[in-house]
Design a protein around this motif. Structure first.
Motif, mmCIF file in Angstrom:
data_model
loop_
_atom_site.group_PDB
_atom_site.id
_atom_site.type_symbol
_atom_site.label_atom_id
_atom_site.label_comp_id
_atom_site.label_asym_id
_atom_site.label_seq_id
_atom_site.Cartn_x
_atom_site.Cartn_y
_atom_site.Cartn_z
ATOM 1 N N THR A 190 0.741 -1.225 0.061
ATOM 2 C CA THR A 190 -0.038 -0.027 -0.114
ATOM 3 C C THR A 190 1.025 1.288 0.183
ATOM 4 O OG1 THR A 190 -0.193 0.101 2.427
ATOM 5 C CG2 THR A 190 -1.859 -1.089 1.245
ATOM 6 N N THR A 191 0.198 2.144 -0.605
ATOM 7 C CA THR A 191 0.761 3.531 -0.401
ATOM 8 C C THR A 191 -0.122 4.607 -0.821
ATOM 9 O OG1 THR A 191 2.512 5.162 -1.145
ATOM 10 C CG2 THR A 191 1.468 4.128 -2.959
ATOM 11 N N PRO A 192 -0.170 5.933 0.086
ATOM 12 C CA PRO A 192 -1.526 6.793 -0.311
ATOM 13 C C PRO A 192 -1.152 7.518 -1.503
ATOM 14 C CG PRO A 192 0.142 7.697 1.387
ATOM 15 C CD PRO A 192 0.645 6.221 1.103
ATOM 16 N N TRP A 193 -2.397 7.838 -1.972
ATOM 17 C CA TRP A 193 -2.363 8.938 -3.227
ATOM 18 C C TRP A 193 -3.437 10.037 -2.834
ATOM 19 C CZ3 TRP A 193 -7.304 9.935 -4.956
ATOM 20 C CH2 TRP A 193 -8.204 9.028 -4.854
ATOM 21 N N ARG A 194 -2.882 11.087 -3.357
ATOM 22 C CA ARG A 194 -3.937 12.440 -3.436
ATOM 23 C C ARG A 194 -3.935 13.300 -4.438
ATOM 24 N NH1 ARG A 194 0.382 14.141 -0.050
ATOM 25 N NH2 ARG A 194 1.080 16.396 -0.906
ATOM 26 N N ILE A 195 -5.153 13.767 -4.676
ATOM 27 C CA ILE A 195 -5.214 14.874 -5.737
ATOM 28 C C ILE A 195 -4.692 16.214 -5.377
ATOM 29 C CG2 ILE A 195 -6.733 16.057 -7.221
ATOM 30 C CD1 ILE A 195 -8.453 13.446 -7.157
#
Length: 197
Positions: A190-195
């Motif tokens: 897992t890894t986070p993503w963001r706009i």
């Protein structure tokens, strides 16, 4: 006088048909849609009829383990792995995003995985359209550390998810961020993503 005409068909031996079987890999895509599209410095909602919603999409060849060893087998140790099957896995984003701690401008990228003894990393590459084994390290943009955990039940096929954060699912809305989840064998990455706005 009644004549009886008998027709004898010559029977030629037929080759046995090739048995059908499930392909070694499938094609899969995972997408997140935003109900607006940024044009210039303004956001236009999708009902403005300006080409629909913005999206983030990952398209990949989905290999199936079929009883084979995944970690350290199909995913080699200390080698850049094609992260799927066939054509290189692609990330398309209509928006500027941050993946882990790596900022990416809108556009198209290829993704690879490095499974090292010290952990996993997602490699983002600016090349696109190449075969999955044709990794050109000179086009690497950066690497994202992936958190890993052992799953109790094995995942038989490589599965990728872009899961939006939804702290209050009763509203029907999600945040402009989430988690990239990769599952195969007994490993979840897992890894986070963001706009980025």
């Amino acid at each position: 006088m009644i004549g009886i005409l008998l027709t004898v068909l010559a029977q030629t031996p037929q080759a046995a048909p090739t048995p059908l079987r499930i392909a070694a890999s499938s094609e899969a895509t995972v997408e997140v849609h935003l109900n607006a599209r940024r044009i210039g410095n303004r956001w236009y909602e999708e009902d403005a009829s300006l080409s629909g919603p913005s999206r983030i999409a990952i398209s990949y060849g989905q290999p199936h383990a079929r009883g084979r060893k995944v970690e350290g087998g199909l995913i080699p140790v200390d080698t850049v792995w094609r992260f799927g099957a066939n054509v290189a896995t692609t990330l398309h984003t209509d928006l500027d995003i941050t993946l882990g701690d790596l900022k990416l401008s809108r556009g198209d990228y290829s993704l690879y995985i490095l499974y090292a003894r010290t952990g996993y990393a997602l490699i983002v590459n600016r090349g696109t359209g190449q075969w999955g084994t044709d990794h050109d390290a000179t086009k690497d943009i950066g690497r994202v550390a992936l958190a890993s955990r052992v799953m109790a039940e094995a995942e038989p096929s490589l599965s990728i998810y872009l899961v939006p954060d939804s702290p209050d699912p009763t509203t029907g809305y999600a945040e402009l961020r989430g988690t990239l989840r990769i599952k195969w064998g007994t490993t979840e990455l897992t890894t986070p993503w963001r706009i980025d706005q």
